[in-house]
Scaffold this motif. Structure first.
Motif, mmCIF file in Angstrom:
data_model
loop_
_atom_site.group_PDB
_atom_site.id
_atom_site.type_symbol
_atom_site.label_atom_id
_atom_site.label_comp_id
_atom_site.label_asym_id
_atom_site.label_seq_id
_atom_site.Cartn_x
_atom_site.Cartn_y
_atom_site.Cartn_z
ATOM 1 N N GLU A 88 67.834 56.082 54.449
ATOM 2 C CA GLU A 88 68.234 55.648 53.129
ATOM 3 C C GLU A 88 69.261 54.538 53.307
ATOM 4 O O GLU A 88 69.914 54.444 54.356
ATOM 5 C CB GLU A 88 68.838 56.828 52.353
ATOM 6 N N PHE A 89 69.407 53.674 52.316
ATOM 7 C CA PHE A 89 70.325 52.546 52.401
ATOM 8 C C PHE A 89 71.629 52.868 51.685
ATOM 9 O O PHE A 89 71.645 53.602 50.685
ATOM 10 C CB PHE A 89 69.700 51.294 51.785
ATOM 11 N N TRP A 96 68.875 48.035 46.404
ATOM 12 C CA TRP A 96 69.089 48.711 45.121
ATOM 13 C C TRP A 96 68.945 47.769 43.927
ATOM 14 O O TRP A 96 68.834 48.218 42.794
ATOM 15 C CB TRP A 96 70.458 49.386 45.104
ATOM 16 N N LYS A 97 68.923 46.459 44.198
ATOM 17 C CA LYS A 97 68.738 45.486 43.123
ATOM 18 C C LYS A 97 67.261 45.215 42.846
ATOM 19 O O LYS A 97 66.929 44.519 41.889
ATOM 20 C CB LYS A 97 69.444 44.172 43.486
ATOM 21 N N SER A 98 66.406 45.772 43.685
ATOM 22 C CA SER A 98 64.975 45.561 43.532
ATOM 23 C C SER A 98 64.432 46.328 42.334
ATOM 24 O O SER A 98 64.744 47.503 42.142
ATOM 25 C CB SER A 98 64.260 46.025 44.810
ATOM 26 N N ASP A 99 63.622 45.657 41.528
ATOM 27 C CA ASP A 99 62.983 46.337 40.392
ATOM 28 C C ASP A 99 62.132 47.506 40.877
ATOM 29 O O ASP A 99 62.057 48.542 40.226
ATOM 30 C CB ASP A 99 62.100 45.348 39.614
ATOM 31 N N SER A 108 62.987 53.765 47.970
ATOM 32 C CA SER A 108 63.935 53.159 48.903
ATOM 33 C C SER A 108 63.929 53.824 50.274
ATOM 34 O O SER A 108 64.396 53.244 51.256
ATOM 35 C CB SER A 108 65.359 53.216 48.331
ATOM 36 N N TYR A 109 63.402 55.041 50.372
ATOM 37 C CA TYR A 109 63.358 55.714 51.679
ATOM 38 C C TYR A 109 62.396 54.981 52.601
ATOM 39 O O TYR A 109 61.239 54.715 52.238
ATOM 40 C CB TYR A 109 62.920 57.172 51.525
#
Length: 229
Positions: A88-89, A96-99, A108-109
């Motif tokens: 995870e980031f 986290w800014k990605s739509d 996100s994983y």
């Protein structure tokens, strides 16, 4: 928190996050196997173009096991290593800014494939203390969406996460970009002060086993190398 709540929390995580992490692993593993096939293709294509004029510069692919593959390119070796864990980031990461991630945070994983650049002589002479350099890392999620962090890996960055699926053509672009960078990333002489003193024990060891520590930027700051990004 009572025992019932604890048990429910454990079951919920096992049914959601734990399953997602297993899916990420399987996706990354499947695409790592695809990477190996593309490496074989790259080896064949370039060796055909190089012909038999000088076989010393022919590419050589080696499958080193379930999670490691190598590609020898002249005096360099690219090592492709799949980490077996899911990541995870941190909350400051651009992901986290990605739509794509904002719609579903579970996207996100990611699994990760690291690409390292070593000198071929480090393997040839078993110089265990030689340095290798991370030149790219490929993040792949459960759906096969990916992005790349690395040297010159343009057009494959975080902005494309959610719109680009990893496939053979994308792997070949990543591989060829890494090859070109490694070939242009020259071995530099270390600073004099770093090597001006050596003990008898060290010298005896070097004479017996040829393990003088070597790396392309040994003694220099890697991020400040003189190769254009």
């Amino acid at each position: 928190m009572n025992n019932t709540s604890i048990k429910k929390g454990i079951v919920d995580i096992l049914q959601t996050k734990a399953v997602i992490k297993q899916d990420v692993f399987e996706s990354t593993k499947k695409n790592f196997e695809l990477l190996k096939e593309v490496l074989k293709t790259v080896q064949r294509e370039y060796n055909e173009q190089l012909g038999d004029a000088d076989r010393r510069v022919h590419l050589l692919f080696e499958d080193k096991g379930e999670f490691v593959a190598q590609l020898k390119v002249a005096g360099d070796v690219l090592v492709f290593h799949m980490h077996t864990n899911t990541f995870e980031f941190d909350r400051d990461h651009e992901v986290w800014k990605s739509d794509y991630v904002q719609v579903d945070e579970n996207n996100s994983y990611c699994g990760v494939v690291n690409i390292y650049n070593f000198l071929h002589d480090s393997f040839r002479y078993n110089r265990e203390h030689d340095a290798g350099y991370l030149i790219a890392r490929v993040f792949i999620n459960r759906e096969g969406h990916y992005f790349v962090e690395g040297k010159r890996q343009k057009g494959t960055g975080i902005n494309h996460f959610g719109s680009s699926l990893i496939n053979a053509a994308n792997w070949q672009q990543i591989i060829e970009t890494a090859i070109l960078y490694a070939l242009e990333f020259d071995l530099l002489v270390p600073p004099y002060d770093d090597v001006k003193i050596i003990s008898m024990m060290q010298m005896s060891s070097e004479i017996l086993s040829s393990k003088m520590q070597t790396g392309k930027r040994l003694g220099f700051v890697y991020n400040a190398d003189d190769v254009k990004q």
